[in-house]
Design a protein around this motif. Structure first.
Motif, PDB file in Angstrom:
ATOM      1  N   ASP A 235     -23.719 -14.478 -33.573  1.00  0.00           N
ATOM      2  CA  ASP A 235     -22.349 -15.013 -33.374  1.00  0.00           C
ATOM      3  C   ASP A 235     -21.991 -16.097 -34.126  1.00  0.00           C
ATOM      4  OD1 ASP A 235     -19.582 -14.422 -32.458  1.00  0.00           O
ATOM      5  OD2 ASP A 235     -19.982 -15.685 -30.775  1.00  0.00           O
TER       6      ASP A 235
ATOM      7  N   THR B  74     -10.977 -28.990 -33.569  1.00  0.00           N
ATOM      8  CA  THR B  74      -9.788 -28.259 -34.022  1.00  0.00           C
ATOM      9  C   THR B  74      -8.692 -29.114 -34.014  1.00  0.00           C
ATOM     10  OG1 THR B  74      -9.693 -28.040 -31.454  1.00  0.00           O
ATOM     11  CG2 THR B  74     -10.529 -25.971 -32.795  1.00  0.00           C
TER      12      THR B  74
ATOM     13  N   SER C  76     -17.812 -29.377 -28.533  1.00  0.00           N
ATOM     14  CA  SER C  76     -17.064 -28.031 -28.437  1.00  0.00           C
ATOM     15  C   SER C  76     -15.944 -28.126 -29.407  1.00  0.00           C
ATOM     16  CB  SER C  76     -16.414 -27.985 -26.884  1.00  0.00           C
ATOM     17  OG  SER C  76     -15.648 -28.952 -26.762  1.00  0.00           O
ATOM     18  N   ASP C  77     -15.199 -27.100 -29.461  1.00  0.00           N
ATOM     19  CA  ASP C  77     -13.869 -26.758 -30.293  1.00  0.00           C
ATOM     20  C   ASP C  77     -14.346 -27.065 -31.828  1.00  0.00           C
ATOM     21  OD1 ASP C  77     -12.487 -25.944 -28.097  1.00  0.00           O
ATOM     22  OD2 ASP C  77     -12.336 -27.923 -27.489  1.00  0.00           O
TER      23      ASP C  77
ATOM     24  N   GLN D 252     -22.641 -23.084 -36.114  1.00  0.00           N
ATOM     25  CA  GLN D 252     -21.453 -23.063 -35.482  1.00  0.00           C
ATOM     26  C   GLN D 252     -21.058 -21.595 -34.914  1.00  0.00           C
ATOM     27  OE1 GLN D 252     -17.978 -24.319 -37.703  1.00  0.00           O
ATOM     28  NE2 GLN D 252     -16.754 -22.791 -36.455  1.00  0.00           N
ATOM     29  N   THR D 253     -21.005 -21.647 -33.656  1.00  0.00           N
ATOM     30  CA  THR D 253     -20.746 -20.065 -32.938  1.00  0.00           C
ATOM     31  C   THR D 253     -19.238 -19.993 -33.310  1.00  0.00           C
ATOM     32  OG1 THR D 253     -20.278 -20.833 -30.980  1.00  0.00           O
ATOM     33  CG2 THR D 253     -22.472 -20.562 -31.554  1.00  0.00           C
ATOM     34  N   SER D 254     -18.763 -18.819 -32.882  1.00  0.00           N
ATOM     35  CA  SER D 254     -17.353 -18.265 -32.967  1.00  0.00           C
ATOM     36  C   SER D 254     -16.623 -18.937 -31.996  1.00  0.00           C
ATOM     37  CB  SER D 254     -17.321 -16.831 -32.993  1.00  0.00           C
ATOM     38  OG  SER D 254     -17.758 -16.141 -31.610  1.00  0.00           O
ATOM     39  N   ALA D 255     -17.060 -19.506 -31.008  1.00  0.00           N
ATOM     40  CA  ALA D 255     -16.717 -20.043 -29.763  1.00  0.00           C
ATOM     41  C   ALA D 255     -16.352 -21.336 -29.975  1.00  0.00           C
ATOM     42  CB  ALA D 255     -17.396 -19.766 -28.664  1.00  0.00           C
ATOM     43  N   GLY D 256     -16.932 -22.035 -31.243  1.00  0.00           N
ATOM     44  CA  GLY D 256     -16.738 -23.575 -31.390  1.00  0.00           C
ATOM     45  C   GLY D 256     -17.737 -24.220 -30.805  1.00  0.00           C
ATOM     46  N   ARG D 257     -18.921 -23.945 -30.436  1.00  0.00           N
ATOM     47  CA  ARG D 257     -20.012 -24.615 -30.103  1.00  0.00           C
ATOM     48  C   ARG D 257     -21.092 -24.663 -31.415  1.00  0.00           C
ATOM     49  NH1 ARG D 257     -19.228 -26.111 -24.515  1.00  0.00           N
ATOM     50  NH2 ARG D 257     -21.148 -27.063 -25.091  1.00  0.00           N
TER      51      ARG D 257
ATOM     52  N   THR E 218     -20.537 -18.591 -37.157  1.00  0.00           N
ATOM     53  CA  THR E 218     -19.504 -18.564 -38.337  1.00  0.00           C
ATOM     54  C   THR E 218     -19.644 -19.723 -39.267  1.00  0.00           C
ATOM     55  OG1 THR E 218     -18.132 -20.146 -37.027  1.00  0.00           O
ATOM     56  CG2 THR E 218     -17.948 -17.632 -36.715  1.00  0.00           C
TER      57      THR E 218
END
Length: 280
Positions: free
Chosen positions: A162, A216, A199-200, A176-181, A164
């Motif tokens: 997962d 973000t 995060s984010d 970096q994961t799709s969840a922003g971790r 990105t």
């Protein structure tokens, strides 16, 4: 869109709105001789962790037509990319250049000794990263592959999913994961892998001994070696991309301006006079 900024051991690169490439820093190996480049959409800077003051580095640019240009240190053929075609992304490491082709395969030029150029079997790759002695590829399914020197576990990415985005430093790899971790493997002694609390996150970069991210809300985060102030990014705002060199960090703002922190011994942080980067 490719990388609009890049940071090497003692130089910095940026793609201006008209597709030309500007540089800052020492150019004793010719790594800043980019004034004749045109229609560039992605840029990469070779790295050297051990002696950034020696200046031996190279620069790579991807043109909009899928061809590649390179300049600088070429002792092991890392700049011999003029025959590459159908390339969609480039990455540069120590004496090594990688090119991602449109079909998901990867090309390599330069040093082969540590196995970091052993990418001929990679398939369905969508992003690349070069550490000094290892190479990392992000697959379309979010998995990650790595080859090369693994003495500190920097290639131990087989369980990642997962993802990105990826980045690679001297002895560490981040994803970096799709969840922003953000995940990290490799040498943990210097703090460059201390990213668990982040995060984010929307972008990551890895220097030789430090890791940088963008959130973000346009803030920059950094951990790891800070001997030259390369992690002093807490007051940066409106950041959309970052690049990390051996001992300096670049941040691209939404308005196209670039900020820099860290070692400026060779002028690699002299980016205030650059034209707007990537802003038409």
């Amino acid at each position: 869109m490719g990388d609009l900024i890049a940071a090497g051991p003692r130089h910095s690169l940026g793609i201006s709105a008209d597709g030309t490439v500007v540089g800052a820093g020492a150019g004793s190996s010719g790594e800043c001789r980019t004034t004749d480049w045109a229609d560039v959409v992605d840029v990469a800077a070779g790295n050297v962790h051990t002696a950034p003051n020696t200046g031996r580095s190279h620069s790579v640019g991807l043109r909009s037509d899928g061809t590649v240009v390179a300049t600088g240190w070429n002792n092991e053929g890392q700049c011999e990319v003029s025959d590459w075609q159908d390339v969609t992304a480039v990455a540069a490491g120590w004496r090594r250049t990688l090119g991602l082709r449109a079909d998901g395969t990867v090309l390599a030029a330069g040093r082969l000794a540590e196995g970091a150029g052993d990418v001929s079997t990679w398939r369905k790759i969508v992003a690349l990263a070069c550490g000094d002695w290892h190479s990392v590829g992000l697959r379309a399914d979010g998995a990650v592959v790595a080859v090369g020197n693994d003495r500190r576990g920097q290639c131990s990415v087989g369980g990642w999913s997962d993802m990105t985005a990826i980045a690679a430093g001297y002895l560490h790899t981040v994803g970096q994961t799709s969840a922003g971790r953000v995940l990290a493997v490799g040498d943990r002694t210097g703090g460059a892998c201390d990213v668990e609390a982040w995060s984010d996150v929307v972008a990551v970069a890895a220097g030789s001994y430090h890791t940088v991210a963008v959130t973000t809300d346009g803030r920059a985060l950094a951990v790891g070696g800070n001997a030259a102030g390369q992690c002093e990014v807490a007051d940066w705002r409106d950041i959309v991309a970052v690049a990390a060199g051996s001992r300096h960090t670049l941040g691209l703002r939404a308005d196209g301006s670039v900020v820099a922190t860290g070692s400026d011994e060779h002028g690699q942080c002299d980016v205030a006079g650059w034209p707007p980067i990537g802003v038409g």
